[in-house]
Write a protein that holds these residues in place. Structure first.
Motif, PDB file in Angstrom:
ATOM      1  N   TYR A 156       1.173   9.659  -6.235  1.00 51.04           N
ATOM      2  CA  TYR A 156       1.368  10.987  -6.026  1.00 51.04           C
ATOM      3  C   TYR A 156       2.673  11.342  -6.928  1.00 51.04           C
ATOM      4  CZ  TYR A 156       3.212  15.300  -3.701  1.00 51.04           C
ATOM      5  OH  TYR A 156       3.573  16.571  -3.577  1.00 51.04           O
ATOM      6  N   PHE A 183      -6.347  13.866 -11.103  1.00 50.72           N
ATOM      7  CA  PHE A 183      -7.065  13.282 -10.096  1.00 50.72           C
ATOM      8  C   PHE A 183      -8.647  13.848 -10.040  1.00 50.72           C
ATOM      9  CE2 PHE A 183      -3.460  10.886  -8.520  1.00 50.72           C
ATOM     10  CZ  PHE A 183      -4.046   9.950  -8.044  1.00 50.72           C
ATOM     11  N   ILE A 189       3.086  10.931 -11.728  1.00 47.07           N
ATOM     12  CA  ILE A 189       2.868  11.535 -12.995  1.00 47.07           C
ATOM     13  C   ILE A 189       3.246  12.934 -12.603  1.00 47.07           C
ATOM     14  CG2 ILE A 189       1.121  10.021 -14.217  1.00 47.07           C
ATOM     15  CD1 ILE A 189      -0.919  12.017 -12.639  1.00 47.07           C
ATOM     16  N   ARG A 190       3.865  13.276 -11.454  1.00 42.91           N
ATOM     17  CA  ARG A 190       4.108  14.547 -10.796  1.00 42.91           C
ATOM     18  C   ARG A 190       5.336  14.945 -11.495  1.00 42.91           C
ATOM     19  NH1 ARG A 190       5.333  17.686  -6.351  1.00 42.91           N
ATOM     20  NH2 ARG A 190       7.186  16.742  -5.953  1.00 42.91           N
ATOM     21  N   VAL A 214      -5.604   3.723  -2.894  1.00 39.83           N
ATOM     22  CA  VAL A 214      -4.991   5.148  -2.872  1.00 39.83           C
ATOM     23  C   VAL A 214      -5.256   5.988  -1.812  1.00 39.83           C
ATOM     24  CG1 VAL A 214      -4.672   6.891  -4.603  1.00 39.83           C
ATOM     25  CG2 VAL A 214      -5.142   4.624  -5.500  1.00 39.83           C
ATOM     26  N   VAL A 267      -1.775  19.423  -2.574  1.00 38.47           N
ATOM     27  CA  VAL A 267      -1.622  18.321  -3.542  1.00 38.47           C
ATOM     28  C   VAL A 267      -2.263  16.976  -2.943  1.00 38.47           C
ATOM     29  CG1 VAL A 267      -0.819  17.583  -5.530  1.00 38.47           C
ATOM     30  CG2 VAL A 267      -0.517  19.768  -5.217  1.00 38.47           C
ATOM     31  N   ARG A 268      -1.111  16.758  -1.867  1.00 38.19           N
ATOM     32  CA  ARG A 268      -1.373  15.434  -1.227  1.00 38.19           C
ATOM     33  C   ARG A 268      -2.834  15.303  -0.754  1.00 38.19           C
ATOM     34  NH1 ARG A 268       3.166  12.589  -0.486  1.00 38.19           N
ATOM     35  NH2 ARG A 268       5.153  13.515  -0.527  1.00 38.19           N
ATOM     36  N   TYR A 319      -6.459   5.538   1.029  1.00 35.81           N
ATOM     37  CA  TYR A 319      -5.924   5.081   2.436  1.00 35.81           C
ATOM     38  C   TYR A 319      -4.299   5.428   2.630  1.00 35.81           C
ATOM     39  CZ  TYR A 319      -3.880   1.826   5.761  1.00 35.81           C
ATOM     40  OH  TYR A 319      -3.472   1.262   7.085  1.00 35.81           O
ATOM     41  N   SER A 320      -3.619   4.920   1.440  1.00 33.64           N
ATOM     42  CA  SER A 320      -2.334   5.133   1.456  1.00 33.64           C
ATOM     43  C   SER A 320      -1.652   6.502   0.987  1.00 33.64           C
ATOM     44  CB  SER A 320      -1.463   4.079   0.559  1.00 33.64           C
ATOM     45  OG  SER A 320      -2.151   4.426  -0.859  1.00 33.64           O
ATOM     46  N   SER A 321      -2.707   7.438   0.835  1.00 30.27           N
ATOM     47  CA  SER A 321      -1.933   8.595   0.531  1.00 30.27           C
ATOM     48  C   SER A 321      -2.151   9.457   1.893  1.00 30.27           C
ATOM     49  CB  SER A 321      -2.753   9.312  -0.457  1.00 30.27           C
ATOM     50  OG  SER A 321      -2.608   8.560  -1.773  1.00 30.27           O
ATOM     51  N   LEU A 345       1.737   1.920  -3.254  1.00 26.58           N
ATOM     52  CA  LEU A 345       0.595   2.606  -4.198  1.00 26.58           C
ATOM     53  C   LEU A 345       0.396   4.142  -3.730  1.00 26.58           C
ATOM     54  CD1 LEU A 345      -1.841   2.034  -5.643  1.00 26.58           C
ATOM     55  CD2 LEU A 345      -3.230   1.513  -3.616  1.00 26.58           C
ATOM     56  N   LEU A 381       0.546  -1.228  -0.009  1.00 21.57           N
ATOM     57  CA  LEU A 381       0.017   0.066  -0.127  1.00 21.57           C
ATOM     58  C   LEU A 381       0.865   1.293  -0.103  1.00 21.57           C
ATOM     59  CD1 LEU A 381      -2.871  -0.960   2.307  1.00 21.57           C
ATOM     60  CD2 LEU A 381      -3.197  -0.626  -0.298  1.00 21.57           C
ATOM     61  N   VAL A 435      -0.197  18.711 -12.997  1.00 22.88           N
ATOM     62  CA  VAL A 435      -0.391  17.464 -13.554  1.00 22.88           C
ATOM     63  C   VAL A 435      -1.286  16.535 -12.770  1.00 22.88           C
ATOM     64  CG1 VAL A 435       0.609  15.599 -15.017  1.00 22.88           C
ATOM     65  CG2 VAL A 435       1.378  17.918 -15.360  1.00 22.88           C
ATOM     66  N   VAL A 436      -0.852  16.518 -11.572  1.00 19.71           N
ATOM     67  CA  VAL A 436      -1.334  15.439 -10.737  1.00 19.71           C
ATOM     68  C   VAL A 436      -2.830  16.028 -10.303  1.00 19.71           C
ATOM     69  CG1 VAL A 436      -0.947  14.357  -8.338  1.00 19.71           C
ATOM     70  CG2 VAL A 436       0.996  15.229  -9.549  1.00 19.71           C
ATOM     71  N   ASN A 496       2.820  19.938 -10.081  1.00 22.75           N
ATOM     72  CA  ASN A 496       1.895  19.840  -9.145  1.00 22.75           C
ATOM     73  C   ASN A 496       0.430  19.858  -9.826  1.00 22.75           C
ATOM     74  OD1 ASN A 496       3.084  19.399  -6.564  1.00 22.75           O
ATOM     75  ND2 ASN A 496       4.227  21.220  -6.997  1.00 22.75           N
ATOM     76  N   THR A 513       3.811  21.005   0.053  1.00 22.97           N
ATOM     77  CA  THR A 513       3.229  19.760  -0.717  1.00 22.97           C
ATOM     78  C   THR A 513       2.050  19.150  -0.157  1.00 22.97           C
ATOM     79  OG1 THR A 513       4.287  18.062   0.877  1.00 22.97           O
ATOM     80  CG2 THR A 513       5.668  18.959  -1.097  1.00 22.97           C
TER      81      THR A 513
END
Lengths: 439, 174
Positions: free
Chosen positions: A54, B57, A57-58, B102, B132-133, B104-106, A49, A46, B52-53, B50, B129
């Motif tokens: 993040y 999403f 594609i940054r 995604v 964007v996160r 959860y892990s972000s 993942l 995870l 692009v991300v 930043n 940062t």
């Protein structure tokens, strides 16, 4: 678990893709499970993942995709396809089968800016096919050229396939753009050569009616079409020339391309509604591609951390297969996949594995990329189930067209693409010569 | 409910679609400024990276809702309506699980970036940062929800046999 985890992941991935799970999701889920099996720890899987979502594609280099897609959508809504077709047509007086030749050039240029061969084939099915039929062109002949020439566009910058390939193999987008030029020109002339020779040998395929058609009012090249057509060609040259001469990075070229596309739309008096709908549909085209790239890098990481890439390379090396056999195997896989899924997904699924194999077999990177893109596009034409054939059949405003007609017409193009692709493997310089002058 | 979900997806999609125009503009200003006035646009690369991300999403929920995500129809095209519905459910559940993963892990990288005030870039232009996160977390939650929500619509008979929206037009060709 060791590298054999790759085998389980492949099987899982294949099952998910066949079940119709969204390809990005299938890649992502299979990769997470693969990393989980490899490390025996879901938390590690995870966390990869999370960081991939993040980080993958940054990058400012990736802005090329949304920007070029935007340029393509704006040009498309502004009627660039018709303009290009008109312009190419009026530039080719007196050539036997000249509407077919105009389709080759017009469709290739449009496919290059719109980025997706399937969309371009659908557009030209509605523009060029009815006109060829009106002048008595043979049904299969007309269908074949529409389907075949859309593949050609994928070699011409700023094609999205070239961008995705370069990013996935961590190569230079600019170099790959330039590498597509030689093979693209070669293939264009092969296509037009076939059109002309076929029309000369059997005039019933493309009757010469230049007298009659000059009377048709819609065949006059309007000022509007001239601006649109020349504008698109100028944009392709600006993007390509700018990168080649070192004026622009690909990202900057894409920014100028998007702005230039909007300018052309403005000159052609595009309505605000059309403009807004172009901007919105550009997002709907670009987002799934970008998502595939995120999932594709998950998959690439899985191949790296599990030692899968090394295992596959070793497997091929120890199998005693000659480079020719390896290339042949890849070619068969690509042609088969072209009958099932779109070209970008094929690149994401196969290139992380095929690329190291090809490099190990001593094939130059750029030549391999061009070869791969040509074969993948040829796969979309493969009888009896190529996706492009279905698209053309579904899009032409002619109920009498059958799949057999379309396949019959596409076969010569399919063979020409394969022929030129093999030529590039034999003489990689066709692709590598021009970039070597710059990069 | 359906209206507000699709409306929200559309709004964030439109914002991000026009954001692409802004990127093009920044590139123009940067290149022209650098070439002719010797004043590049400071931080252009950080902004573009930043963006692009964020753009990607923000566009995902509508792409999922409108059926723009790429898939094969090899098996799907050759089975009956009930099997189709089952296949859509499999795709929906996996889509949900993926984006839940995604999100959860972000989350913890976001919390960490926020609490330690993680920056990137240098000198005059330092970009935090965490926004964007956070955006990745929120849009992934929305994307995952969208997969579940489409399944609910599907199983309560509010989608047609092909799983398409009855009122909303399917994506235009091209």
């Amino acid at each position: 678990m060791g590298p054999e985890v790759i085998i389980y992941t492949f099987v899982l991935l294949a099952v998910l893709v066949i079940l119709g799970v969204h390809i990005g999701v299938a890649l992502g889920v299979a990769s997470v499970i693969g990393v989980w099996l490899a490390y025996g720890d879901l938390e590690i899987a995870l966390s990869i993942l999370g960081s991939t979502s993040y980080e993958a594609i940054r990058s400012d280099a990736l802005a090329v995709i949304p920007l070029f897609v935007l340029m393509g959508e704006v040009l498309s809504k502004a009627g660039a396809a018709t303009d290009l077709y008109r312009l190419c047509d009026s530039g080719l007086k007196r050539l036997p089968g000249r509407l077919a030749a105009a389709t080759v050039f017009g469709n290739a240029a449009f496919a290059a800016v719109s980025g997706v061969s399937i969309a371009s084939a659908a557009t030209f099915s509605r523009i060029a096919y009815p006109e060829m039929r009106k002048l008595g062109y043979d049904q299969s002949y007309a269908l074949g050229v529409v389907a075949g020439s859309a593949c050609l566009g994928m070699l011409i910058p700023p094609s999205v396939l070239l961008i995705v390939w370069a990013i996935l193999t961590e190569g230079s987008v600019g170099a790959l753009f330039i590498a597509g030029v030689g093979p693209g020109i070669l293939l264009a002339f092969a296509f037009v050569g076939y059109n002309v020779i076929a029309a000369m040998r059997d005039p019933s395929l493309a009757p010469d009616q230049s007298e009659a058609e000059a009377q048709l009012p819609e065949n006059k090249l309007s000022r509007d079409s001239l601006i649109g057509g020349l504008g698109v060609i100028a944009l392709i040259l600006l993007v390509l020339g700018g990168i080649w001469l070192g004026w622009f990075t690909p990202t900057e070229a894409a920014g100028f391309g998007a702005a230039g596309g909007i300018l052309i739309g403005f000159f052609k008096k595009m309505t605000i509604q059309d403009f807004i709908s172009a901007v919105i549909s550009a997002g709907r085209t670009a987002a799934p591609i970008m998502f595939l790239l995120i999932a594709g890098s998950m998959y690439a990481r899985l191949l790296a951390v599990s030692g899968g890439t090394g295992m596959i390379t070793d497997m091929f090396n120890s199998s005693g297969m000659s480079p020719i056999m390896i290339m042949l195997a890849m070619t068969v896989v690509w042609l088969l996949m072209g009958t099932l899924i779109d070209s970008i997904s094929i690149i994401l699924l196969t290139v992380p594995i095929f690329f190291p194999l090809a490099i190990a077999a001593g094939i130059p990177e750029l030549a391999f990329a061009i070869y791969g893109i040509m074969i993948i596009e040829a796969g979309l034409l493969t009888p009896p189930v190529g996706l492009l054939i279905y698209t053309v059949k579904a899009a032409v405003p002619d109920k009498t067209v059958t799949l057999t007609h379309a396949f019959k017409g596409a076969i010569p193009y399919w063979m020409l693409i394969l022929g030129v692709a093999v030529l590039i493997l034999i003489f990689p310089a066709i692709a590598t010569w021009l970039p070597a002058k710059t990069f | 409910m359906q209206k507000s979900v699709s409306r929200l997806a559309e709004i964030i999609h439109i914002i991000s679609a026009f954001w692409v125009l802004v990127i093009a503009l920044i590139i123009l200003i940067d290149v022209i400024g650098r070439q002719f006035f010797n004043t590049p646009f400071l931080g252009a690369i950080e902004i573009i990276k930043n963006s692009v991300v964020s753009i990607t999403f923000l566009q995902l929920p509508l792409a999922i809702y409108s059926g723009d995500m790429l898939r094969t129809t090899l098996l799907y095209g050759s089975v009956g309506p009930n099997a189709k519905k089952a296949l859509r459910a499999v795709a929906g559940i996996l889509g949900f699980l993926f984006f839940a993963g995604v999100a959860y892990s972000s989350w913890s990288p976001f919390v960490e970036a926020y609490s330690i005030n993680e920056y990137e870039g240098e000198g005059a232009l330092r970009v935090p940062t965490y926004p964007v996160r956070l955006l990745v977390v929120l849009t992934s939650v929305f994307a995952g929800f969208m997969y579940l929500y489409l399944m609910v619509l599907d199983w309560t008979g509010r989608l047609d046999e092909e799983g398409e929206h009855k009122i909303l037009q399917s994506p235009s060709e091209g």
